[in-house]
Motif scaffolding. Structure first.
Motif, PDB file in Angstrom:
ATOM      1  N   ASP A 168     -17.062 -10.927   4.343  1.00 46.17           N
ATOM      2  CA  ASP A 168     -17.475  -9.379   4.341  1.00 46.17           C
ATOM      3  C   ASP A 168     -16.434  -8.314   3.963  1.00 46.17           C
ATOM      4  O   ASP A 168     -16.775  -7.245   3.622  1.00 46.17           O
ATOM      5  N   LEU A 169     -15.104  -9.116   4.292  1.00 42.26           N
ATOM      6  CA  LEU A 169     -14.082  -8.223   3.926  1.00 42.26           C
ATOM      7  C   LEU A 169     -13.741  -7.894   2.454  1.00 42.26           C
ATOM      8  O   LEU A 169     -13.073  -7.201   2.009  1.00 42.26           O
ATOM      9  N   VAL A 170     -14.120  -9.055   1.677  1.00 42.21           N
ATOM     10  CA  VAL A 170     -13.721  -9.014   0.237  1.00 42.21           C
ATOM     11  C   VAL A 170     -14.525  -7.707  -0.366  1.00 42.21           C
ATOM     12  O   VAL A 170     -15.648  -7.490  -0.264  1.00 42.21           O
ATOM     13  N   ASN A 171     -13.589  -7.041  -1.165  1.00 43.15           N
ATOM     14  CA  ASN A 171     -13.780  -5.906  -2.030  1.00 43.15           C
ATOM     15  C   ASN A 171     -13.931  -4.624  -1.173  1.00 43.15           C
ATOM     16  O   ASN A 171     -14.297  -3.337  -1.523  1.00 43.15           O
ATOM     17  N   ARG A 172     -13.905  -4.496   0.045  1.00 47.81           N
ATOM     18  CA  ARG A 172     -13.651  -3.411   1.044  1.00 47.81           C
ATOM     19  C   ARG A 172     -12.447  -2.633   0.585  1.00 47.81           C
ATOM     20  O   ARG A 172     -11.562  -3.320   0.382  1.00 47.81           O
ATOM     21  N   ARG A 173     -12.400  -1.267   0.636  1.00 47.27           N
ATOM     22  CA  ARG A 173     -11.529  -0.492   0.273  1.00 47.27           C
ATOM     23  C   ARG A 173     -11.016   0.368   1.653  1.00 47.27           C
ATOM     24  O   ARG A 173     -11.845   0.824   2.228  1.00 47.27           O
ATOM     25  N   PHE A 174      -9.603   0.280   1.812  1.00 50.70           N
ATOM     26  CA  PHE A 174      -8.938   1.014   2.806  1.00 50.70           C
ATOM     27  C   PHE A 174      -7.951   2.156   2.318  1.00 50.70           C
ATOM     28  O   PHE A 174      -7.615   1.925   1.272  1.00 50.70           O
ATOM     29  N   VAL A 175      -7.566   3.151   3.142  1.00 52.03           N
ATOM     30  CA  VAL A 175      -6.522   3.808   2.887  1.00 52.03           C
ATOM     31  C   VAL A 175      -5.260   3.754   3.708  1.00 52.03           C
ATOM     32  O   VAL A 175      -5.430   3.599   5.024  1.00 52.03           O
ATOM     33  N   VAL A 176      -4.156   3.536   3.333  1.00 50.31           N
ATOM     34  CA  VAL A 176      -3.121   3.381   4.571  1.00 50.31           C
ATOM     35  C   VAL A 176      -2.774   4.774   5.090  1.00 50.31           C
ATOM     36  O   VAL A 176      -2.521   5.617   4.324  1.00 50.31           O
ATOM     37  N   ARG A 177      -2.839   4.835   6.269  1.00 50.70           N
ATOM     38  CA  ARG A 177      -2.814   6.066   7.162  1.00 50.70           C
ATOM     39  C   ARG A 177      -1.509   5.901   7.937  1.00 50.70           C
ATOM     40  O   ARG A 177      -0.839   7.144   8.417  1.00 50.70           O
ATOM     41  N   ALA A 178      -0.821   4.780   8.434  1.00 50.13           N
ATOM     42  CA  ALA A 178       0.373   4.859   9.160  1.00 50.13           C
ATOM     43  C   ALA A 178       1.207   3.750   8.779  1.00 50.13           C
ATOM     44  O   ALA A 178       0.672   2.521   8.315  1.00 50.13           O
ATOM     45  N   GLU A 179       2.426   4.035   8.874  1.00 48.90           N
ATOM     46  CA  GLU A 179       3.500   2.939   8.673  1.00 48.90           C
ATOM     47  C   GLU A 179       4.218   2.543  10.142  1.00 48.90           C
ATOM     48  O   GLU A 179       4.490   3.338  10.519  1.00 48.90           O
ATOM     49  N   PHE A 180       4.351   1.245  10.216  1.00 49.95           N
ATOM     50  CA  PHE A 180       5.018   0.927  11.228  1.00 49.95           C
ATOM     51  C   PHE A 180       6.349   0.086  10.909  1.00 49.95           C
ATOM     52  O   PHE A 180       6.292  -0.477   9.964  1.00 49.95           O
ATOM     53  N   ALA A 181       7.598   0.409  11.215  1.00 53.74           N
ATOM     54  CA  ALA A 181       8.894  -0.375  10.981  1.00 53.74           C
ATOM     55  C   ALA A 181       9.783  -0.520  12.225  1.00 53.74           C
ATOM     56  O   ALA A 181       9.649   0.004  13.235  1.00 53.74           O
ATOM     57  N   LYS A 182      10.406  -1.577  11.939  1.00 52.65           N
ATOM     58  CA  LYS A 182      11.460  -1.978  13.075  1.00 52.65           C
ATOM     59  C   LYS A 182      12.662  -2.942  12.184  1.00 52.65           C
ATOM     60  O   LYS A 182      12.065  -3.388  11.059  1.00 52.65           O
ATOM     61  N   SER A 183      13.431  -3.242  12.893  1.00 52.88           N
ATOM     62  CA  SER A 183      14.715  -3.820  12.220  1.00 52.88           C
ATOM     63  C   SER A 183      14.509  -5.171  11.960  1.00 52.88           C
ATOM     64  O   SER A 183      14.531  -5.970  11.064  1.00 52.88           O
ATOM     65  N   HIS A 184      13.592  -5.975  13.002  1.00 49.93           N
ATOM     66  CA  HIS A 184      13.549  -7.438  12.791  1.00 49.93           C
ATOM     67  C   HIS A 184      12.105  -7.678  12.837  1.00 49.93           C
ATOM     68  O   HIS A 184      11.606  -8.669  13.271  1.00 49.93           O
ATOM     69  N   ALA A 185      11.495  -7.115  11.718  1.00 49.48           N
ATOM     70  CA  ALA A 185      10.052  -7.402  11.523  1.00 49.48           C
ATOM     71  C   ALA A 185       9.707  -8.594  10.812  1.00 49.48           C
ATOM     72  O   ALA A 185      10.221  -9.084  10.175  1.00 49.48           O
ATOM     73  N   THR A 186       8.709  -9.216  11.373  1.00 50.94           N
ATOM     74  CA  THR A 186       8.127 -10.663  10.757  1.00 50.94           C
ATOM     75  C   THR A 186       7.147 -10.176   9.872  1.00 50.94           C
ATOM     76  O   THR A 186       6.872 -11.243   9.269  1.00 50.94           O
ATOM     77  N   SER A 187       6.600  -9.183   9.932  1.00 49.99           N
ATOM     78  CA  SER A 187       5.558  -8.711   8.638  1.00 49.99           C
ATOM     79  C   SER A 187       5.560  -7.227   8.621  1.00 49.99           C
ATOM     80  O   SER A 187       5.989  -6.380   9.659  1.00 49.99           O
ATOM     81  N   ARG A 188       4.936  -6.746   7.726  1.00 52.18           N
ATOM     82  CA  ARG A 188       5.197  -5.109   7.458  1.00 52.18           C
ATOM     83  C   ARG A 188       3.814  -4.866   7.862  1.00 52.18           C
ATOM     84  O   ARG A 188       2.655  -5.306   7.329  1.00 52.18           O
ATOM     85  N   ARG A 189       3.526  -3.946   8.845  1.00 54.96           N
ATOM     86  CA  ARG A 189       2.292  -3.481   9.529  1.00 54.96           C
ATOM     87  C   ARG A 189       1.964  -2.278   9.140  1.00 54.96           C
ATOM     88  O   ARG A 189       2.838  -1.274   9.155  1.00 54.96           O
ATOM     89  N   LEU A 190       0.690  -2.094   8.752  1.00 56.38           N
ATOM     90  CA  LEU A 190       0.354  -0.689   8.104  1.00 56.38           C
ATOM     91  C   LEU A 190      -1.004  -0.456   8.783  1.00 56.38           C
ATOM     92  O   LEU A 190      -1.982  -1.257   8.858  1.00 56.38           O
ATOM     93  N   GLY A 191      -1.198   0.873   9.268  1.00 57.61           N
ATOM     94  CA  GLY A 191      -2.447   1.301   9.743  1.00 57.61           C
ATOM     95  C   GLY A 191      -3.537   1.689   8.497  1.00 57.61           C
ATOM     96  O   GLY A 191      -2.905   2.331   7.718  1.00 57.61           O
ATOM     97  N   ILE A 192      -4.651   1.067   8.465  1.00 55.26           N
ATOM     98  CA  ILE A 192      -5.478   1.273   7.412  1.00 55.26           C
ATOM     99  C   ILE A 192      -6.717   1.984   7.868  1.00 55.26           C
ATOM    100  O   ILE A 192      -7.384   1.618   8.991  1.00 55.26           O
ATOM    101  N   GLU A 193      -7.632   2.750   7.086  1.00 57.62           N
ATOM    102  CA  GLU A 193      -8.626   3.381   7.549  1.00 57.62           C
ATOM    103  C   GLU A 193      -9.645   3.165   6.398  1.00 57.62           C
ATOM    104  O   GLU A 193      -9.416   3.222   5.233  1.00 57.62           O
ATOM    105  N   GLU A 194     -11.219   3.073   6.760  1.00 60.12           N
ATOM    106  CA  GLU A 194     -12.067   2.752   5.799  1.00 60.12           C
ATOM    107  C   GLU A 194     -13.241   3.870   6.228  1.00 60.12           C
ATOM    108  O   GLU A 194     -13.441   3.808   7.641  1.00 60.12           O
ATOM    109  N   ALA A 195     -13.677   4.669   5.283  1.00 65.27           N
ATOM    110  CA  ALA A 195     -14.876   5.397   5.293  1.00 65.27           C
ATOM    111  C   ALA A 195     -16.060   4.556   5.244  1.00 65.27           C
ATOM    112  O   ALA A 195     -16.220   3.884   3.991  1.00 65.27           O
ATOM    113  N   THR A 196     -16.825   4.329   6.199  1.00 63.50           N
ATOM    114  CA  THR A 196     -18.062   3.346   6.019  1.00 63.50           C
ATOM    115  C   THR A 196     -19.669   4.197   5.716  1.00 63.50           C
ATOM    116  O   THR A 196     -20.322   3.535   5.683  1.00 63.50           O
ATOM    117  N   SER A 197     -19.364   5.711   5.886  1.00 62.21           N
ATOM    118  CA  SER A 197     -20.617   6.170   5.493  1.00 62.21           C
ATOM    119  C   SER A 197     -20.458   7.412   4.988  1.00 62.21           C
ATOM    120  O   SER A 197     -19.596   8.054   4.831  1.00 62.21           O
TER     121      SER A 197
END
Length: 119
Positions: free
Chosen positions: A90-119
């Motif tokens: 159900d996630l395939v072809n869903r569209r989101f917008v990046v709303r927040a960026e999280f950063a740190k020196s020793h990150a193991t992944s780039r984490r981004l807050g995303i948002e989806e308008a559903t209605s």
């Protein structure tokens, strides 16, 4: 952390606009900033109601995880489309917008807050 990134996505940035000569409708044009593996997470169920013009929208928030080295340049405002999802079709072809960026020196992944308008 990358071994848990079993999904795929495309992150795109606006590169300009085009105008339909007949209708005058202006449409954004996009180019990929990142294409590849990702992981979509939802820490806790969260949604917010927003009124945009005459429409009431339900906005759902998630966290997108990308490989740190491969995803430099992904920023708030970019759009995300999930192109493959191993465990939740159900996630395939869903569209989101990046709303927040999280950063740190020793990150193991780039984490981004995303948002989806559903209605």
């Amino acid at each position: 952390m990358e071994r848990l990134m079993v999904d795929e996505c495309v992150v795109e940035a606006v590169t300009g606009t085009t105008t339909d000569p007949e209708s005058g409708e202006v449409t954004d044009t996009y180019a990929p900033v990142y294409e590849g593996k990702c992981r979509v997470q939802q820490a806790a169920p969260s949604a917010s109601d927003q009124r945009v013009g005459e429409a009431d929208l339900l906005m759902l928030t998630r966290v997108l995880q990308l490989p740190v080295a491969a995803s430099a340049g992904v920023r708030a405002g970019h759009r995300v489309r999930i192109t493959a999802c191993e465990h939740d079709p159900d996630l395939v072809n869903r569209r989101f917008v990046v709303r927040a960026e999280f950063a740190k020196s020793h990150a193991t992944s780039r984490r981004l807050g995303i948002e989806e308008a559903t209605s």
